[in-house]
Design a protein around this motif. Structure first.
Motif, PDB file in Angstrom:
ATOM      1  N   ALA A 111      78.443 117.373  13.976  1.00 32.34           N
ATOM      2  CA  ALA A 111      79.751 116.700  14.031  1.00 32.34           C
ATOM      3  C   ALA A 111      79.669 115.336  13.357  1.00 32.34           C
ATOM      4  N   ASP A 112      80.774 114.931  12.748  1.00 29.19           N
ATOM      5  CA  ASP A 112      80.856 113.595  12.162  1.00 29.19           C
ATOM      6  C   ASP A 112      81.643 112.721  13.122  1.00 29.19           C
ATOM      7  N   SER A 129      68.506 119.133  10.209  1.00 27.79           N
ATOM      8  CA  SER A 129      68.038 117.982   9.430  1.00 27.79           C
ATOM      9  C   SER A 129      68.731 117.921   8.074  1.00 27.79           C
ATOM     10  N   GLN A 130      68.910 119.088   7.453  1.00 29.38           N
ATOM     11  CA  GLN A 130      69.592 119.110   6.158  1.00 29.38           C
ATOM     12  C   GLN A 130      71.046 118.661   6.279  1.00 29.38           C
ATOM     13  N   LEU A 131      71.710 119.106   7.333  1.00 31.77           N
ATOM     14  CA  LEU A 131      73.118 118.734   7.521  1.00 31.77           C
ATOM     15  C   LEU A 131      73.268 117.240   7.780  1.00 31.77           C
ATOM     16  N   HIS A 132      72.316 116.683   8.557  1.00 31.22           N
ATOM     17  CA  HIS A 132      72.396 115.241   8.820  1.00 31.22           C
ATOM     18  C   HIS A 132      72.090 114.420   7.578  1.00 31.22           C
ATOM     19  N   SER A 133      71.389 115.036   6.644  1.00 30.41           N
ATOM     20  CA  SER A 133      71.054 114.296   5.408  1.00 30.41           C
ATOM     21  C   SER A 133      72.151 114.394   4.350  1.00 30.41           C
ATOM     22  N   ASN A 158      75.900 119.736  17.465  1.00 31.91           N
ATOM     23  CA  ASN A 158      74.696 118.909  17.513  1.00 31.91           C
ATOM     24  C   ASN A 158      75.026 117.516  17.005  1.00 31.91           C
ATOM     25  N   SER A 159      74.378 116.521  17.623  1.00 31.51           N
ATOM     26  CA  SER A 159      74.502 115.135  17.162  1.00 31.51           C
ATOM     27  C   SER A 159      73.155 114.691  16.602  1.00 31.51           C
ATOM     28  N   ARG A 160      73.120 113.453  16.052  1.00 33.95           N
ATOM     29  CA  ARG A 160      71.884 112.952  15.468  1.00 33.95           C
ATOM     30  C   ARG A 160      70.803 112.697  16.516  1.00 33.95           C
ATOM     31  N   ASP A 161      71.206 112.550  17.768  1.00 32.16           N
ATOM     32  CA  ASP A 161      70.244 112.256  18.842  1.00 32.16           C
ATOM     33  C   ASP A 161      69.541 113.509  19.362  1.00 32.16           C
ATOM     34  N   LEU A 177      80.399 120.003  10.108  1.00 28.47           N
ATOM     35  CA  LEU A 177      79.733 120.745   9.047  1.00 28.47           C
ATOM     36  C   LEU A 177      78.987 121.914   9.685  1.00 28.47           C
ATOM     37  N   GLN A 178      79.179 123.090   9.157  1.00 23.84           N
ATOM     38  CA  GLN A 178      78.533 124.303   9.710  1.00 23.84           C
ATOM     39  C   GLN A 178      77.660 124.923   8.633  1.00 23.84           C
TER      40      GLN A 178
END
Length: 475
Positions: free
Chosen positions: A138-139, A53-57, A112-115, A149-150
């Motif tokens: 992944a972007d 969640s932090q990485l997606h934000s 991991n993706s946003r889904d 981003l890892q």
């Protein structure tokens, strides 16, 4: 092995407690192991979801090669930017954590993706040998991956939580096991109280105390079955002891009676021999009566010995020579003998000519002769009447011998088939009887799978009824 056997509890109570505690300990160990792995996976997954969640934000600009971008505040986590070629760029280095390096294959596998609702994670060591929980996002722009981003965090803090929980569980398990030992000891001891009562009862049971029985009214099915089995066993043992005592008493009585019966004729013969040796042998008037008396006594001894041998054979279940036999011809053969024994007594016959049985002819003759002779002994020589009836009931052939003699007192009826038993011993001895005729008849009929019954009323006569399996009549 011997030491282990010595350590093994010897009482059932302690064995059950030990086994119950062992089972409880195994269950607690299995639960502890499951708790460890499930909790570990749960905490790792929660931490991975939080990092995802932090990485997606984070802003997408982090994926750009811009050194002027401020480093995000991720506290004690490692953070790295990875380009499509697999080159790592550390973003957060001030916290002392370096990002573990993954291969392209691992990047695609754990990406991991946003889904994704649950984050895929990997646990691995960094360059400093510290174990980290790593999550990769992944972007994707326009359907293509532009970079990764890892993020990673040390598993030591999570493992500390798990160890703390595990220590609490171990402490609680020890308390539960100790409480289980106390509870099991009391509960099992109470549950085994009926068994202890049975043990005390068995310890008190002896050959002189077989009349007591246990109470079979128990709520516990196993205890009830055990008490029923014990009572049945004691009943069988008591019956066996009783049979043994009766057999011993009968044997003692049999030996005493046989000795008494043999002693009388032997004493008589001995007396006559002494008289002859003193000179009576030279006097014909004394010699011949003495010889006749000795012959009579010797015949009596011979008859007694023959009867005893016959009884012994019958006791040993000697096979009968059974054959299909019509009873009326057998009776016809014996009529002259009956007439000779009856003397002036009246003899009446009622015969079913078709009555057929499976019997040993000689043994059947002996039974008829014994019953007829018994009737002769107990009827008046002038007014006596004896009847022999051949007939059949629904399931058996009947041979009835009845008389109008003195009858048998009711107190003696149950003993008429006992060996050496005589209701009137003085008269039987005077007529030469030893009290074996009816006993022999009873044994012979029993060997034929039949029965013999007696009915009598004192002063009115006696009826002997022989029941034998019958054969079907020929059409």
């Amino acid at each position: 092995m011997k030491r282990l056997r010595k350590l093994k509890p010897r009482t059932l109570n302690k064995q059950i407690v030990a086994l119950s505690c062992l089972i409880l300990a195994i269950i607690l160990i299995v639960v502890g192991i499951l708790q460890y792995f499930l909790m570990k996976d749960f905490l790792y997954q929660n931490e991975a979801d939080a990092m995802q969640s932090q990485l997606h934000s984070l802003p997408p600009a982090l994926l750009e090669q811009n050194d002027n971008m401020h480093q995000p505040l991720l506290f004690d986590r490692s953070l790295a930017r990875i380009d499509t070629s697999g080159n790592y760029t550390e973003i957060s280095e001030e916290n002392g954590l370096s990002s573990p390096r993954l291969s392209q294959e691992e990047l695609h596998k754990y990406m991991n993706s946003r889904d994704d609702k649950s984050a895929r994670y990997i646990v691995m060591e960094d360059e400093d040998g510290k174990e980290q929980l790593v999550v990769i996002v992944a972007d994707r722009r326009f359907g293509e991956i532009n970079g990764y981003l890892q993020a990673g965090t040390e598993t030591a803090s999570i493992n500390d939580v798990i160890k703390g929980q595990l220590q609490v569980f171990i402490l609680l398990a020890i308390v539960a096991l100790a409480a289980g030992i106390l509870l099991y000891t009391r509960v099992i001891k109470k549950a085994l109280d009926p068994l202890h009562r049975i043990i005390r009862k068995v310890e008190r049971t002896s050959a002189e105390n077989l009349s007591e029985r246990m109470d079979e009214d128990s709520e516990q099915i196993e205890i009830k079955r055990l008490t029923v089995a014990f009572n049945q066993m004691v009943e069988r043992i008591d019956s066996s002891f009783q049979s043994e005592r009766e057999a011993k008493e009968q044997m003692q009585q049999f030996i005493a009676d046989a000795s008494h019966e043999l002693r009388t004729p032997l004493t008589s013969i001995h007396g006559f021999l002494e008289v002859l040796l003193r000179g009576a042998a030279d006097n014909p008037a004394q010699l011949y009566p003495a010889l006749e008396s000795m012959l009579k006594e010797s015949k009596r001894i011979k008859k007694l010995v023959e009867d005893l041998l016959l009884l012994t054979k019958l006791d040993q279940a000697e096979d009968m020579h059974l054959q299909e036999l019509k009873v009326s011809p057998v009776l016809e053969e014996m009529k002259p003998h009956f007439d000779m024994l009856a003397g002036s007594r009246k003899v009446r016959f009622s015969v079913d000519d078709n009555l057929t049985i499976a019997a040993d002819k000689d043994k059947l003759k002996q039974v008829l002769l014994n019953l007829f002779y018994n009737a002769v002994q107990h009827t008046d020589p002038e007014q006596g009447e004896i009847g022999i009836i051949l007939g059949e009931s629904e399931h058996a052939a009947e041979i009835i011998v009845k008389d109008n003699g003195s009858g048998i007192p009711e107190a003696h009826l149950s003993h008429v088939f006992d060996r050496f038993y005589r209701s009137d011993s003085s008269r039987a001895r005077k007529q030469g009887g030893a009290g074996l005729g009816l006993s022999i008849s009873h044994s012979i009929i029993k060997a034929h799978n039949g029965t013999i019954e007696v009915e009598s009323e004192e002063g009115k006569g006696t009826i002997f009824r022989v029941l034998l399996p019958k054969k079907r009549r020929n059409p």
